[in-house]
Design a protein around this motif. Structure first.
Motif, short mmCIF file in Angstrom:
data_model
loop_
_atom_site.label_atom_id
_atom_site.label_comp_id
_atom_site.label_asym_id
_atom_site.label_seq_id
_atom_site.Cartn_x
_atom_site.Cartn_y
_atom_site.Cartn_z
N ASP A 1 -14.41 -13.75 -3.19
CA ASP A 1 -13.03 -14.08 -3.59
C ASP A 1 -12.97 -14.24 -5.11
OD1 ASP A 1 -12.28 -14.16 -0.90
OD2 ASP A 1 -12.85 -16.28 -0.73
N GLY A 2 -11.76 -14.44 -5.59
CA GLY A 2 -11.57 -14.66 -7.01
C GLY A 2 -12.12 -16.01 -7.45
N GLY B 1 -3.72 -7.90 -1.85
CA GLY B 1 -2.69 -7.47 -0.90
C GLY B 1 -3.07 -6.12 -0.32
N GLY B 2 -2.19 -5.17 -0.43
CA GLY B 2 -2.48 -3.82 0.07
C GLY B 2 -2.98 -2.88 -1.00
N ASP B 3 -3.09 -3.36 -2.24
CA ASP B 3 -3.51 -2.50 -3.34
C ASP B 3 -5.03 -2.57 -3.52
OD1 ASP B 3 -0.86 -1.80 -3.92
OD2 ASP B 3 -0.62 -3.57 -5.20
N ARG B 4 -5.63 -1.40 -3.72
CA ARG B 4 -7.07 -1.33 -3.92
C ARG B 4 -7.39 -0.46 -5.14
NH1 ARG B 4 -10.30 -2.75 0.47
NH2 ARG B 4 -9.13 -3.33 2.35
N GLY C 1 -6.00 -14.53 -4.04
CA GLY C 1 -6.09 -13.57 -2.96
C GLY C 1 -6.85 -12.31 -3.32
N VAL C 2 -7.41 -12.28 -4.51
CA VAL C 2 -8.21 -11.12 -4.93
C VAL C 2 -9.53 -11.08 -4.15
CG1 VAL C 2 -9.58 -10.19 -6.84
CG2 VAL C 2 -7.24 -10.93 -7.23
#
Length: 226
Positions: free
Chosen positions: A115-116, A165-168, A124-125
Motif C-alpha cells: 500500500d501507499g 482505483g481502476g487506473d493502472r 488507496g494506491v
C-alpha cells in the motif's frame, strides 16, 4: 657308530629352541587395511529447481521530489511492497577442486504488493513488483564435500505497477542483483539451498529520476542435479 650318530642327532634336536621349551611363535603378517577415503562429491553439471521467497522492497522518492517531501515533513518512502512468491531456477556449475563457478537463470512468477506509505498512506494506491527474471553468475567454495558457500552477481528485470482505483500504470524495472547463500547436497542428485539477494533497480523509467526502487529476497529452494 650308529648309536653315537643317533645320540648326537637327538642331542641337537633336544637343544633346539623349538623342542627345548623356549618356543618362538611364528610371525604372522597382518593384512594392511587401507584407510577409508572420503567420497568427494562432484558438483559439475546442470540443474533445475525452484524456490519459495519472502521479498520486501521499497519505492522511494528521489532527487527534487524527495527534497520537496522531506522539506514538508513527509518521508521519502512511498511504498513497501512485500510478500511470499515462487520461482523456477536452472543453471550449470563447473567444479575446480574445492572451487566452483556457475551460470544460471531464474524466473519469479509471483508478485510483491504494498500500500501507499508516507504522503500516499490511506490514498488507496497499490504498488506491485512482479514477473522478475534474473540471470546470474556465482562463485563458491566447498566448505565440505557436500556443502557449498557462494556469492552471486546478476542482472534482473521486473515489472513495476502502480494502481489507484481502476487506473493502472506499469513501468519496466531493471538493475544489478547481488547475493550470497549456502547449498547442501543431500544425495547425488538433490540439493537444498538458502539465499539472500538484493536488487537495486535504480531510477524508475519515465519518472525523470524522481522515483527509485529496490527489492530484497530471502529464498529457500531445492535443485535436481543431473
Amino acid at each position: 657308530m650308529k648309536t653315537s650318530i643317533y645320540g648326537a642327532a637327538l642331542a641337537v634336536l633336544i637343544s633346539s629352541p623349538v623342542l627345548a621349551g623356549d618356543l618362538v611363535a611364528p610371525v604372522t603378517e597382518q593384512p594392511v587395511i587401507a584407510a577409508e577415503q572420503p567420497v568427494f562429491q562432484t558438483w559439475t553439471g546442470g540443474y533445475i529447481g525452484g524456490n519459495i521467497s519472502y521479498g520486501f522492497g521499497s519505492l522511494d522518492a528521489n532527487d527534487d521530489l524527495a527534497s520537496l517531501l522531506t522539506t514538508n515533513g513527509f518521508s521519502d518512502n512511498l511504498s513497501e511492497p512485500n510478500g511470499v512468491s515462487g520461482a523456477l531456477r536452472a543453471g550449470y556449475d563447473w567444479q575446480f577442486g574445492r572451487g566452483l563457478f556457475g551460470l544460471g537463470a531464474e524466473y519469479n512468477f509471483g508478485s510483491y504488493d504494498g500500500d501507499g506509505e508516507g504522503i500516499l498512506a490511506g490514498s488507496g494506491v497499490d504498488v506491485e513488483i512482479q514477473d522478475m527474471a534474473t540471470i546470474f553468475a556465482r562463485g563458491g567454495y566447498l566448505v565440505k564435500d557436500n556443502f557449498l558457500a557462494y556469492g552471486l552477481l546478476g542482472y534482473s528485470q521486473a515489472e513495476g505497477e502502480v494502481s489507484l482505483g481502476g487506473d493502472r500504470d506499469s513501468e519496466d524495472l531493471d538493475g544489478v542483483t547481488i547475493g550470497f547463500g549456502g547449498e547442501y547436497m543431500f544425495t547425488e542428485n538433490w540439493t537444498g539451498y538458502a539465499e539472500y539477494s538484493y536488487t537495486d533497480f535504480g531510477d524508475v523509467d519515465n519518472t525523470d529520476g524522481q522515483l527509485e526502487a529496490n527489492l530484497q529476497q530471502i529464498k529457500f529452494g531445492v535443485n535436481y542435479r543431473f
